[in-house]
Design an enzyme around this catalytic site. Structure first.
Site, PDB file in Angstrom:
ATOM      1  N   CYS A   1     -42.072  53.357 -29.534  1.00 15.92           N
ATOM      2  CA  CYS A   1     -41.266  52.932 -30.678  1.00 15.92           C
ATOM      3  C   CYS A   1     -41.070  54.106 -31.633  1.00 15.92           C
ATOM      4  CB  CYS A   1     -41.859  51.756 -31.431  1.00 15.92           C
ATOM      5  SG  CYS A   1     -41.970  50.219 -30.512  1.00 15.92           S
TER       6      CYS A   1
ATOM      7  N   ARG B   1     -39.872  59.364 -27.279  1.00 18.58           N
ATOM      8  CA  ARG B   1     -41.017  58.454 -27.318  1.00 18.58           C
ATOM      9  C   ARG B   1     -40.876  57.314 -26.302  1.00 18.58           C
ATOM     10  NH1 ARG B   1     -43.899  59.320 -32.041  1.00 18.58           N
ATOM     11  NH2 ARG B   1     -44.759  57.220 -32.131  1.00 18.58           N
TER      12      ARG B   1
ATOM     13  N   TRP C   1     -39.846  49.776 -28.010  1.00 16.33           N
ATOM     14  CA  TRP C   1     -40.450  49.653 -26.681  1.00 16.33           C
ATOM     15  C   TRP C   1     -41.062  48.269 -26.634  1.00 16.33           C
ATOM     16  CZ3 TRP C   1     -45.205  48.991 -24.227  1.00 16.33           C
ATOM     17  CH2 TRP C   1     -45.272  49.411 -22.882  1.00 16.33           C
TER      18      TRP C   1
ATOM     19  N   ASN D   1     -43.656  49.270 -35.522  1.00 18.49           N
ATOM     20  CA  ASN D   1     -44.215  49.807 -34.283  1.00 18.49           C
ATOM     21  C   ASN D   1     -45.629  49.270 -34.158  1.00 18.49           C
ATOM     22  OD1 ASN D   1     -45.143  51.309 -32.137  1.00 18.49           O
ATOM     23  ND2 ASN D   1     -45.171  53.260 -33.214  1.00 18.49           N
ATOM     24  N   GLY D   2     -45.953  48.618 -33.041  1.00 19.01           N
ATOM     25  CA  GLY D   2     -47.300  48.113 -32.846  1.00 19.01           C
ATOM     26  C   GLY D   2     -47.309  46.668 -32.377  1.00 19.01           C
TER      27      GLY D   2
ATOM     28  N   GLU E   1     -52.380  64.828 -10.658  1.00 12.99           N
ATOM     29  CA  GLU E   1     -51.337  65.094 -11.647  1.00 12.99           C
ATOM     30  C   GLU E   1     -49.978  65.267 -10.981  1.00 12.99           C
ATOM     31  OE1 GLU E   1     -49.362  66.002 -15.265  1.00 12.99           O
ATOM     32  OE2 GLU E   1     -51.097  64.797 -14.697  1.00 12.99           O
TER      33      GLU E   1
ATOM     34  N   LYS F   1     -46.679  62.923 -11.753  1.00  6.74           N
ATOM     35  CA  LYS F   1     -45.374  63.433 -12.177  1.00  6.74           C
ATOM     36  C   LYS F   1     -44.247  62.862 -11.317  1.00  6.74           C
ATOM     37  CE  LYS F   1     -46.389  65.390 -15.686  1.00  6.74           C
ATOM     38  NZ  LYS F   1     -47.350  64.325 -15.739  1.00  6.74           N
TER      39      LYS F   1
ATOM     40  N   GLU G   1     -43.738  59.215 -12.226  1.00  5.48           N
ATOM     41  CA  GLU G   1     -43.207  59.010 -13.573  1.00  5.48           C
ATOM     42  C   GLU G   1     -41.702  59.199 -13.655  1.00  5.48           C
ATOM     43  OE1 GLU G   1     -46.417  60.245 -16.939  1.00  5.48           O
ATOM     44  OE2 GLU G   1     -45.716  61.872 -15.674  1.00  5.48           O
TER      45      GLU G   1
ATOM     46  N   HIS H   1     -60.455  58.680   5.271  1.00  3.12           N
ATOM     47  CA  HIS H   1     -61.102  57.416   4.948  1.00  3.12           C
ATOM     48  C   HIS H   1     -60.077  56.360   4.517  1.00  3.12           C
ATOM     49  CE1 HIS H   1     -65.183  58.984   5.285  1.00  3.12           C
ATOM     50  NE2 HIS H   1     -64.729  60.077   4.701  1.00  3.12           N
TER      51      HIS H   1
ATOM     52  N   LYS I   1     -43.860  58.225 -24.849  1.00  2.00           N
ATOM     53  CA  LYS I   1     -44.576  59.493 -25.005  1.00  2.00           C
ATOM     54  C   LYS I   1     -45.949  59.284 -25.637  1.00  2.00           C
ATOM     55  CE  LYS I   1     -44.918  63.935 -24.780  1.00  2.00           C
ATOM     56  NZ  LYS I   1     -45.107  64.529 -23.450  1.00  2.00           N
TER      57      LYS I   1
END
Length: 615
Positions: free
Chosen positions: A2, A27, A75, A101-102, A488, A492, A495, A511, A610
């Site tokens: 947000c 964001r 968001w 926001n929240g 990582e 990426k 995402e 395994h 973000k």
């Protein structure tokens, strides 16, 4: 997540708020809206979609003149992303308008009570409940807006950053925060409100960052008044001089912020160690460590808490701290740490890692650790952020603004800071020899140039990306220091391209994951000469025998893997502990190019934000 923007002053508010929302697009959001007061009428327009969609809709619906305005990128938490649930929200009377926001966790019980009093609701959001609660306090108790906001917030449970405007009090905006960042830009008879400083940086370098549990009444022609929400006590606001500049938050000729930030890593890494590391003198200076050396060096254990990419940096740090400083390390997801009743004592050091310094789960983990007597050390990128204020000590990375949602330079600069910290501790404790310490510093100094060299693999990586852009799945493998890099790299790809990918320790392939390997499966293997090389080569042979497609990241000049792999990406040689700073570069570029070729929104991938400031 947000984005909040507000303006009150002598300029036209609309262009400032609109541009501010564009600055906060990094964001992550799914809808946007703006409310403007022109001196007589409070006008609003909002829509599902992007700020560009909002601009087109708003300018066809309402006039945009007015010197007071608030805007929001949402968001979704409560209620699906649509026009109605978008912010801002009016109160029932239409006098109040709010952006938020929240999450208000007890919104349902508040909503039921307000319905009994005759309030109606158009949206599914907790935010509309909050603005009507504020209005109800004004009507029931006969107080002004600022006092009503304070009373209402003391009845709520959750996290928030809010800005509220009352058309009956047109010279002020009331703002408050608990768990979500909020900055007030202080200009010449004008004020700006935003989730961070980027929306107002060209207008003022002076900002007040509200602390958790604080609110402020921002009035024209008067100084900002800051109060504690809980007890109404006055707080002397601290005005910070911003170090940010406009050029840092522009794309600088790159097609995307992510690509710009990948290419900024040589300078970001050198900026992070500059002034701290004097390689020729064998010195590392870190005030947060120097001032607390005995406490940190004598810790029975280091616990690293983080989320996402920062968690992966923490995993690299686990290897570094244990190898160099010989201190036991545990790496925890902050979101799990806070809920599992962890055993933490005053002999522990808890290192919290966060790019934004606002990650809600990491903040909660810090508070829990402090309650149990642990020493809390923060590693973050944003000066003045919540984590930097909540921890006992810390160290900033100097990556500069990271706008792309998928972190790149945050990862490498976090590793840089943590490496310096481990080396300093190792030298203090005598767990690293003088010659090894000196060699590490000299090699760290060479890393920026080696990252530049790794970036020159871009043309080859574009070829690989084109070949595998339609792969439905991808496997990433690494050992030792490069196992976290495999995690990582997979993150990426997930995402920004939305391709399913998994990272594994290379030895774990047999395994379970080996069952997935066939001629359609690309497998990215990190196989540098430093650390477990022969074992990784054996893993590559296992993949090849099952017809998997091998993309290998290797040390310059490698011939053995070249004979086995379908594609080989070379990176310069360095000491094992620093290899993640190089091997991650081609994986970032691979994810970027695949996402671009698939037509994805690289800087603002779907559903992601973000700064995750809610649970």
């Amino acid at each position: 997540m947000c984005g909040i923007v507000g303006y009150i002053g002598h300029r036209e508010a609309y262009p400032i708020v609109l541009k501010g929302l564009k600055r906060l697009e990094y964001r992550g959001y799914d809808s946007a809206g703006i409310a403007i007061y022109d001196g007589e009428e409070l006008k609003m327009s909002k829509t599902k979609g992007k700020v560009a969609d909002l601009k087109e809709k708003l300018e066809s619906e309402i006039t945009t003149n007015g010197t007071v305005g608030i805007g929001h990128t949402r968001w979704a938490t409560h209620g699906e992303p649509n026009d109605v649930n978008s912010h801002p929200h009016y109160s029932n009377s239409g006098d109040l308008v709010i952006i938020h926001n929240g999450i208000i966790e007890n919104y349902d019980s508040l909503k039921k009570e307000l319905k009994k009093r005759g309030y109606t609701f158009k949206s599914d959001t907790d935010t509309e409940v909050l603005v009507n609660l504020i209005e109800d306090v004004i009507q029931q108790e006969g107080v002004k807006l600022g006092k009503a906001v304070q009373i209402a917030l003391n009845q709520t449970v959750g996290a928030y950053a809010i800005a509220v405007f009352d058309k009956k009090k047109p010279d002020e905006i009331v703002v408050a925060r608990l768990g979500s960042p909020l900055a007030i830009g202080v200009g010449d008879d004008e004020f700006f409100v935003a989730s961070d400083a980027s929306p107002f940086i060209e207008f003022t370098n002076n900002a007040i960052y509200l602390e958790d549990g604080e609110m402020a009444v921002v009035r024209r022609h008067k100084e900002v008044k800051v109060r504690k929400i809980k007890d109404d006590s006055l707080v002397d606001p601290y005005v910070t001089e911003l170090q940010l500049n406009l050029e840092q938050i522009e794309k600088g000729g790159y097609d995307h912020f992510m690509l710009k930030e990948i290419h900024e890593q040589p300078s970001a890494i050198s900026d992070t160690y500059r002034g701290r590391m004097l390689a020729d003198k064998g010195i590392i200076r870190m005030a947060g460590v120097d001032d607390n050396m005995e406490r940190i060096a004598n810790a029975k254990r280091i616990v690293i808490v983080a989320c996402g990419t920062s968690w992966h940096a923490g995993l690299v740090a686990e290897y570094i701290f244990e190898d160099i400083a010989r201190i036991p390390v545990e790496v925890e997801y902050a979101s799990e740490f806070r809920y599992r009743n962890p055993i933490i004592t005053e002999n522990d050091v808890v290192i919290a890692i966060s790019q934004s310094g606002e990650t809600a789960d990491t903040m909660a983990a810090i508070k829990l650790a402090k309650e149990k007597g642990a020493f809390a050390f923060g590693v973050c990128n944003v000066v003045g952020s919540s984590i930097s204020r909540e921890t006992h000590a810390g160290a900033y990375t100097h990556a500069g603004p990271e706008i792309g949602v998928a972190s790149t330079k945050a990862f490498t600069t976090q590793i840089t800071v943590l490496t310096l910290m481990a080396l300093k501790l190792g030298k203090f404790k005598g767990t690293i020899s003088h010659s090894d310490f000196q060699f590490h510093l000299q090699e760290m100094e060479r890393i920026p140039d080696k990252v530049k060299k790794a970036l020159k693999t871009d043309t080859l990586i574009q070829e690989i990306a084109y070949k595998y852009r339609y792969a439905p799945n991808c496997l990433y493998l690494g050992r030792g220091y490069n196992f976290p890099v495999a995690l990582e790299g997979a993150l990426k790809l997930k995402e920004i391209s939305y391709i399913h990918a998994e990272g594994y320790p290379a030895a774990e392939m047999k395994h379970g994951p080996i069952a997935l390997i066939d001629e359609q499966m690309p497998v990215v293997v990190i196989a540098t000469k430093k650390g477990h090389y022969e074992k990784v080569v054996s893993n590559i042979q296992e993949i090849k025998s099952r017809k998997g497609k091998i993309i290998a990241v290797v040390t310059e000049g490698d011939q053995e893997v070249r004979e086995l792999a379908d594609y080989v990406i070379e990176v310069p040689e360095t000491i094992e502990s620093l290899t993640p700073l190089l091997t991650t570069i081609p994986l970032q570029l691979l994810s970027y190019h695949i996402a671009v070729m698939l037509g994805k929104n690289v800087d603002q991938p779907r559903n992601l934000a973000k700064s995750v400031t809610v649970e």
